[in-house]
Design an enzyme around this catalytic site. Structure first.
Site, PDB file in Angstrom:
ATOM      1  N   CYS A 288       0.806  -1.230   0.000  1.00 44.34           N
ATOM      2  CA  CYS A 288       0.000   0.000   0.000  1.00 44.34           C
ATOM      3  C   CYS A 288       0.837   1.277   0.000  1.00 44.34           C
ATOM      4  O   CYS A 288       1.598   1.534   0.938  1.00 44.34           O
ATOM      5  CB  CYS A 288      -0.919  -0.004   1.226  1.00 44.34           C
ATOM      6  SG  CYS A 288      -1.939   1.489   1.307  1.00 44.34           S
TER       7      CYS A 288
ATOM      8  N   TYR B  86      -4.685   5.189  -9.825  1.00 42.42           N
ATOM      9  CA  TYR B  86      -5.864   4.360  -9.513  1.00 42.42           C
ATOM     10  C   TYR B  86      -7.033   4.683 -10.442  1.00 42.42           C
ATOM     11  O   TYR B  86      -7.783   3.796 -10.853  1.00 42.42           O
ATOM     12  CB  TYR B  86      -6.283   4.555  -8.046  1.00 42.42           C
ATOM     13  CG  TYR B  86      -5.389   3.807  -7.084  1.00 42.42           C
ATOM     14  CD1 TYR B  86      -5.707   2.522  -6.666  1.00 42.42           C
ATOM     15  CD2 TYR B  86      -4.209   4.378  -6.616  1.00 42.42           C
ATOM     16  CE1 TYR B  86      -4.882   1.824  -5.803  1.00 42.42           C
ATOM     17  CE2 TYR B  86      -3.370   3.694  -5.750  1.00 42.42           C
ATOM     18  CZ  TYR B  86      -3.710   2.417  -5.351  1.00 42.42           C
ATOM     19  OH  TYR B  86      -2.894   1.729  -4.504  1.00 42.42           O
TER      20      TYR B  86
ATOM     21  N   TRP C 289      -8.087  -7.166   5.114  1.00 47.86           N
ATOM     22  CA  TRP C 289      -6.675  -7.316   5.487  1.00 47.86           C
ATOM     23  C   TRP C 289      -6.577  -8.262   6.683  1.00 47.86           C
ATOM     24  O   TRP C 289      -7.301  -8.076   7.670  1.00 47.86           O
ATOM     25  CB  TRP C 289      -6.066  -5.969   5.861  1.00 47.86           C
ATOM     26  CG  TRP C 289      -6.066  -4.981   4.735  1.00 47.86           C
ATOM     27  CD1 TRP C 289      -6.684  -3.765   4.706  1.00 47.86           C
ATOM     28  CD2 TRP C 289      -5.407  -5.117   3.464  1.00 47.86           C
ATOM     29  NE1 TRP C 289      -6.453  -3.151   3.496  1.00 47.86           N
ATOM     30  CE2 TRP C 289      -5.679  -3.954   2.722  1.00 47.86           C
ATOM     31  CE3 TRP C 289      -4.617  -6.110   2.882  1.00 47.86           C
ATOM     32  CZ2 TRP C 289      -5.194  -3.754   1.424  1.00 47.86           C
ATOM     33  CZ3 TRP C 289      -4.138  -5.922   1.596  1.00 47.86           C
ATOM     34  CH2 TRP C 289      -4.421  -4.752   0.885  1.00 47.86           C
TER      35      TRP C 289
HETATM   36  N1  GSH Z   1      -7.993   5.126   3.729  1.00 47.88           N
HETATM   37  C1  GSH Z   1      -7.994   5.503   2.364  1.00 47.88           C
HETATM   38  C2  GSH Z   1      -6.623   5.339   1.711  1.00 47.88           C
HETATM   39  C3  GSH Z   1      -5.822   4.133   2.080  1.00 47.88           C
HETATM   40  C4  GSH Z   1      -6.078   3.018   1.123  1.00 47.88           C
HETATM   41  O1  GSH Z   1      -6.687   3.183   0.068  1.00 47.88           O
HETATM   42  N2  GSH Z   1      -5.596   1.845   1.487  1.00 47.88           N
HETATM   43  C5  GSH Z   1      -5.863   0.679   0.688  1.00 47.88           C
HETATM   44  C6  GSH Z   1      -4.632  -0.158   0.477  1.00 47.88           C
HETATM   45  S1  GSH Z   1      -3.502   0.618  -0.621  1.00 47.88           S
HETATM   46  C7  GSH Z   1      -6.855  -0.172   1.434  1.00 47.88           C
HETATM   47  O2  GSH Z   1      -6.652  -0.510   2.568  1.00 47.88           O
HETATM   48  N3  GSH Z   1      -7.942  -0.524   0.750  1.00 47.88           N
HETATM   49  C8  GSH Z   1      -8.890  -1.409   1.308  1.00 47.88           C
HETATM   50  C9  GSH Z   1     -10.274  -0.925   1.140  1.00 47.88           C
HETATM   51  O3  GSH Z   1     -10.444   0.300   1.011  1.00 47.88           O
HETATM   52  O4  GSH Z   1     -11.173  -1.768   1.188  1.00 47.88           O
HETATM   53  C10 GSH Z   1      -9.131   4.823   1.636  1.00 47.88           C
HETATM   54  O5  GSH Z   1      -9.967   4.213   2.315  1.00 47.88           O
HETATM   55  O6  GSH Z   1      -9.256   4.970   0.433  1.00 47.88           O
END
Ligand code: GSH
Length: 325
Positions: free
Chosen positions: A45, A183, A82
């Site tokens: 990430c 993205y 996760w």
């Molecule tokens: N917290 C932010 C940015 C952090 C983010 O996107 N982390 C990703 C990993 S790179 C994540 O955990 N995604 C899992 C999800 O949103 O379900 C979000 O929710 O978009």
């Protein structure tokens, strides 16, 4: 979008739900305190990467422990989550400090009614096991400023007051077109939306290339949080975004300044040890079957090229701005 779904609508980044700040005065109820919190990340990430970099460069490793989830999410109750795994240092798939398998358990410990997304980075209160914050920007800023009493003696000032306005402006442009831009391209639901995202991404990269042709770092003469925001995207670009996210107009290797900058930081103490290319590639290529149904992880590129000499020091500036007391 779920990991195994084909994109059908525009990529919109969800707002963080848990935005409490950890501060010296504990205004939100969370004091700066050694041993109190655990930072949960995964090596794939980029949003977590910037916080990990700050922790590393500021010498906060002993004050804030680190927990790594598996790079690939696990299907639990119909959603991908996760989880801790043997491969990333959790015997039996249970984090040895928090005693949980899925990160969502920390979210639910903080708010039993929570039904939103579960993301990294996540700062968890070790005493209660509850999530404190998943706000990557708040975490980065607080590490750089509020946590000063616990920084290493020679820790750099990553967020100098005199540069904050410029840092905010550069970071905002980076966020929309580059950090989130890749993205938007990768998860584009239509040709039109992909075309727009890729055009904005490369127009912005071209401008950053110009900026970094005349200066060693993004803002000022030393590393700042602005660099910590850009570099995690650059280091993933050729191995992941160029292929999987179809950001293939140019590679970072094709930009002399951006590639020199990427290597310069990789070779700066504290950076390389935060990078795990195998996990980065696995998290994206294996972990998002919606856009890579075979889940095959590509072999290249040759990352040893990151160790080749660069001449960025000729531009002046030094990596770390030692704090003026
Ligand atoms: N917290 C932010 C940015 C952090 C983010 O996107 N982390 C990703 C990993 S790179 C994540 O955990 N995604 C899992 C999800 O949103 O379900 C979000 O929710 O978009």
């Amino acid at each position: 979008m779920k990991a195994d779904e084909t994109p059908t609508r525009e990529h919109v980044r969800a707002k963080q739900h848990f935005t409490a700040r950890v501060t010296a005065d504990a205004a939100d109820g969370w004091p700066v305190q050694a041993g109190r919190y655990r930072l949960v990340i995964n090596r794939g990430c980029p949003w977590a990467h910037r916080v990990v970099l700050a922790r590393q460069l500021l010498g906060l490793g002993r004050a804030v422990s680190l927990a790594e989830t598996d790079p690939v999410r696990e299907l639990i109750d119909g959603d991908f989550h996760w989880v801790f795994s043997e491969e990333t240092g959790s015997p039996g798939g249970v984090d040895p400090v928090l005693g949980i398998h899925a990160l969502r358990e920390a979210y639910l410990a903080a708010d039993p009614a929570y039904t939103g997304g579960v993301s990294v980075p996540a700062l968890v209160d070790v005493r209660t096991g509850g999530l404190v914050s998943n706000d990557y920007d708040g975490l980065l800023t607080d590490f750089a400023t509020e946590w000063r009493p616990l920084h290493a003696d020679d820790a750099p000032d990553l967020y100098p007051e005199a540069l904050r306005e410029e840092i905010a402006q550069v970071s905002e442009e980076l966020h929309l077109d580059v950090n989130d831009g890749v993205y938007k391209a990768g998860f584009a639901p239509s040709q039109e939306s992909y075309d727009g995202a890729v055009a904005r991404l490369f127009a912005r990269l071209d401008r950053i290339e110009e900026r970094l042709s005349g200066r060693r770092y993004l803002v000022g003469d030393h590393l700042t949080v602005a660099d910590l925001r850009l570099w995690p995207t650059l280091i993933r670009f050729d191995p992941v975004y160029h292929g999987l996210f179809k950001c293939n107009v140019r590679r970072i290797r094709d930009y002399p300044a951006l590639w020199g900058y990427t290597r310069d930081l990789y070779q700066t103490p504290g950076f390389a040890e935060t990078v795990n290319f195998a996990q980065i590639k696995r998290s994206y290529y294996y972990g998002i079957p919606g856009i890579n149904p075979t889940r095959i992880v590509p072999a290249g590129p040759d990352e040893s090229e990151l160790l080749t000499p660069h001449d960025r020091a000729l531009l002046g500036g030094t990596p770390f701005r030692t704090r003026v007391a």
